[in-house]
Write a protein that holds these residues in place. Structure first.
Motif, mmCIF file in Angstrom:
data_model
loop_
_atom_site.group_PDB
_atom_site.id
_atom_site.type_symbol
_atom_site.label_atom_id
_atom_site.label_comp_id
_atom_site.label_asym_id
_atom_site.label_seq_id
_atom_site.Cartn_x
_atom_site.Cartn_y
_atom_site.Cartn_z
ATOM 1 N N ILE A 8 0.650 -1.192 0.200
ATOM 2 C CA ILE A 8 -0.068 0.036 -0.067
ATOM 3 C C ILE A 8 0.894 1.061 0.024
ATOM 4 C CG2 ILE A 8 -0.348 0.133 2.537
ATOM 5 C CD1 ILE A 8 -3.552 0.422 0.981
ATOM 6 N N PHE A 9 1.923 1.253 0.701
ATOM 7 C CA PHE A 9 2.976 2.642 0.767
ATOM 8 C C PHE A 9 3.608 2.633 -0.649
ATOM 9 C CE2 PHE A 9 3.214 2.238 5.602
ATOM 10 C CZ PHE A 9 1.899 2.425 5.515
ATOM 11 N N ILE A 12 0.889 4.547 -2.907
ATOM 12 C CA ILE A 12 0.899 5.790 -2.112
ATOM 13 C C ILE A 12 2.100 6.461 -2.745
ATOM 14 C CG2 ILE A 12 1.389 7.609 -0.278
ATOM 15 C CD1 ILE A 12 -0.513 5.685 1.388
ATOM 16 N N ILE A 17 -3.085 5.781 -4.736
ATOM 17 C CA ILE A 17 -4.019 5.849 -3.871
ATOM 18 C C ILE A 17 -3.427 7.201 -2.986
ATOM 19 C CG2 ILE A 17 -4.701 3.460 -3.709
ATOM 20 C CD1 ILE A 17 -3.260 3.339 -1.113
ATOM 21 N N PHE A 31 3.143 11.021 5.721
ATOM 22 C CA PHE A 31 1.540 11.168 5.635
ATOM 23 C C PHE A 31 0.946 10.745 6.873
ATOM 24 C CE2 PHE A 31 3.147 7.521 3.754
ATOM 25 C CZ PHE A 31 2.409 6.396 4.093
ATOM 26 N N LYS A 32 -0.464 11.166 7.075
ATOM 27 C CA LYS A 32 -1.218 10.896 8.402
ATOM 28 C C LYS A 32 -1.530 9.501 8.278
ATOM 29 C CE LYS A 32 -2.626 15.431 9.492
ATOM 30 N NZ LYS A 32 -3.809 16.311 9.825
ATOM 31 N N ILE A 34 -4.006 6.354 8.375
ATOM 32 C CA ILE A 34 -5.225 6.182 8.273
ATOM 33 C C ILE A 34 -6.109 6.076 9.557
ATOM 34 C CG2 ILE A 34 -5.264 3.978 7.443
ATOM 35 C CD1 ILE A 34 -6.908 5.155 4.996
ATOM 36 N N HIS A 35 -5.222 5.340 10.482
ATOM 37 C CA HIS A 35 -6.168 5.083 11.537
ATOM 38 C C HIS A 35 -5.333 5.474 12.843
ATOM 39 C CE1 HIS A 35 -7.763 1.531 9.088
ATOM 40 N NE2 HIS A 35 -8.757 2.435 9.395
ATOM 41 N N HIS A 41 -0.333 11.451 14.753
ATOM 42 C CA HIS A 41 0.157 10.088 14.144
ATOM 43 C C HIS A 41 0.315 10.087 12.917
ATOM 44 C CE1 HIS A 41 -0.554 5.227 14.027
ATOM 45 N NE2 HIS A 41 0.658 5.620 13.574
ATOM 46 N N LEU A 43 3.253 8.958 9.305
ATOM 47 C CA LEU A 43 4.338 7.600 8.836
ATOM 48 C C LEU A 43 4.951 8.239 8.175
ATOM 49 C CD1 LEU A 43 1.516 5.078 7.947
ATOM 50 C CD2 LEU A 43 2.926 4.992 10.027
ATOM 51 N N ASN A 91 7.999 -0.795 13.193
ATOM 52 C CA ASN A 91 7.677 -2.485 13.657
ATOM 53 C C ASN A 91 8.519 -3.132 12.488
ATOM 54 O OD1 ASN A 91 5.839 -1.930 15.682
ATOM 55 N ND2 ASN A 91 4.326 -1.471 14.446
ATOM 56 N N GLN A 98 5.113 -6.070 11.894
ATOM 57 C CA GLN A 98 5.069 -5.017 10.782
ATOM 58 C C GLN A 98 3.994 -5.630 9.915
ATOM 59 O OE1 GLN A 98 8.363 -4.720 8.512
ATOM 60 N NE2 GLN A 98 7.960 -3.372 7.079
ATOM 61 N N GLU A 99 2.985 -4.746 9.436
ATOM 62 C CA GLU A 99 1.852 -5.105 8.547
ATOM 63 C C GLU A 99 2.089 -4.603 7.197
ATOM 64 O OE1 GLU A 99 -1.878 -3.460 10.375
ATOM 65 O OE2 GLU A 99 -1.590 -5.043 11.950
ATOM 66 N N VAL A 100 2.625 -3.436 7.054
ATOM 67 C CA VAL A 100 2.737 -3.125 5.639
ATOM 68 C C VAL A 100 4.447 -3.103 5.198
ATOM 69 C CG1 VAL A 100 2.858 -1.088 3.982
ATOM 70 C CG2 VAL A 100 1.042 -1.265 5.795
ATOM 71 N N HIS A 104 8.745 2.089 7.431
ATOM 72 C CA HIS A 104 7.951 3.179 7.893
ATOM 73 C C HIS A 104 8.231 3.530 9.599
ATOM 74 C CE1 HIS A 104 5.266 -0.248 8.242
ATOM 75 N NE2 HIS A 104 4.777 0.343 9.242
ATOM 76 N N HIS A 106 6.858 5.251 12.700
ATOM 77 C CA HIS A 106 5.378 6.002 12.965
ATOM 78 C C HIS A 106 6.239 7.016 13.979
ATOM 79 C CE1 HIS A 106 2.439 2.549 12.569
ATOM 80 N NE2 HIS A 106 3.740 2.033 12.435
HETATM 81 P P1 AMP Z 1 2.646 -1.452 10.773
HETATM 82 O O1 AMP Z 1 1.710 -2.437 11.698
HETATM 83 O O2 AMP Z 1 3.854 -0.943 11.429
HETATM 84 O O3 AMP Z 1 3.281 -2.015 9.656
HETATM 85 O O4 AMP Z 1 1.777 0.015 10.624
HETATM 86 C C1 AMP Z 1 1.011 0.215 9.393
HETATM 87 C C2 AMP Z 1 0.271 1.321 9.537
HETATM 88 O O5 AMP Z 1 -0.123 1.878 8.324
HETATM 89 C C3 AMP Z 1 -1.061 1.235 10.454
HETATM 90 O O6 AMP Z 1 -0.898 2.133 11.254
HETATM 91 C C4 AMP Z 1 -2.055 1.592 9.481
HETATM 92 O O7 AMP Z 1 -2.913 2.575 10.032
HETATM 93 C C5 AMP Z 1 -1.216 2.489 8.528
HETATM 94 N N1 AMP Z 1 -2.030 2.389 7.053
HETATM 95 C C6 AMP Z 1 -2.414 1.469 6.454
HETATM 96 N N2 AMP Z 1 -2.736 2.004 5.186
HETATM 97 C C7 AMP Z 1 -2.528 3.005 5.214
HETATM 98 C C8 AMP Z 1 -3.106 4.228 4.337
HETATM 99 N N3 AMP Z 1 -3.614 3.880 3.349
HETATM 100 N N4 AMP Z 1 -2.677 5.309 4.549
HETATM 101 C C9 AMP Z 1 -2.327 5.725 5.664
HETATM 102 N N5 AMP Z 1 -2.051 4.976 6.526
HETATM 103 C C10 AMP Z 1 -2.276 3.703 6.463
#
Ligand code: AMP
Length: 120
Positions: A8-9, A12, A17, A31-32, A34-35, A41, A43, A91, A98-100, A104, A106
């Motif tokens: 997703i990044f 971006i 997106i 950028f901010k 999204i949650h 908060h 990134l 993360n 790490q999800e993305v 990044h 935070h």
């Molecule tokens: P991490 O768990 O460290 O990989 O965090 C991924 C972060 O990306 C989470 O805090 C999400 O809320 C954020 N995130 C996911 N998709 C987007 C997006 N499209 N725009 C901004 N932040 C996002």
């Protein structure tokens, strides 16, 4: 594991997106989140295709590494949290949660953040 250009990044960064941009320079984008989990908060990410800190710290140029560190400081000042304090966190990988899969940092602020972390 190879960098996934469809994360997703990466989308971006390619403008596929939208994001709420707070800073951009030659090597970084901020950028901010999204949650948002705190009042502020954001990134901060390198523009290069780096998955993790391991990747970035071994393959990125000094200019890219310097730009990321400086961008975090600038964003904190620009968003008015530098004086009262803030937290930076990255993360990395599975244990890091790490999800993305694009490196990044935070930046959390705008409120008291409590003590450190709670292991799972
Ligand atoms: P991490 O768990 O460290 O990989 O965090 C991924 C972060 O990306 C989470 O805090 C999400 O809320 C954020 N995130 C996911 N998709 C987007 C997006 N499209 N725009 C901004 N932040 C996002």
């Amino acid at each position: 594991m190879a960098y996934d250009p469809d994360n997703i990044f990466a989308k971006i960064l390619r403008g596929e997106i939208p994001c709420t941009k707070v800073h951009e320079d030659e090597h970084t984008l901020a950028f901010k989140d999204i949650h948002p989990q705190t009042a502020v908060h954001v990134l901060v990410i390198p523009k290069g295709a780096y998955q993790s800190w391991d990747d970035f710290s071994t393959k990125a140029s000094d200019a890219e590494i310097g730009a990321l560190i400086r961008a975090v400081g600038k964003v904190a000042r620009d968003l008015g949290v530098a004086e009262e304090g803030y937290r930076v966190l990255s993360n990395i990988g599975e244990n890091g949660g790490q999800e993305v899969p694009h490196l990044h940092i935070h930046l959390f602020g705008g409120q008291k953040l409590g003590r450190m972390i709670k292991p799972a």
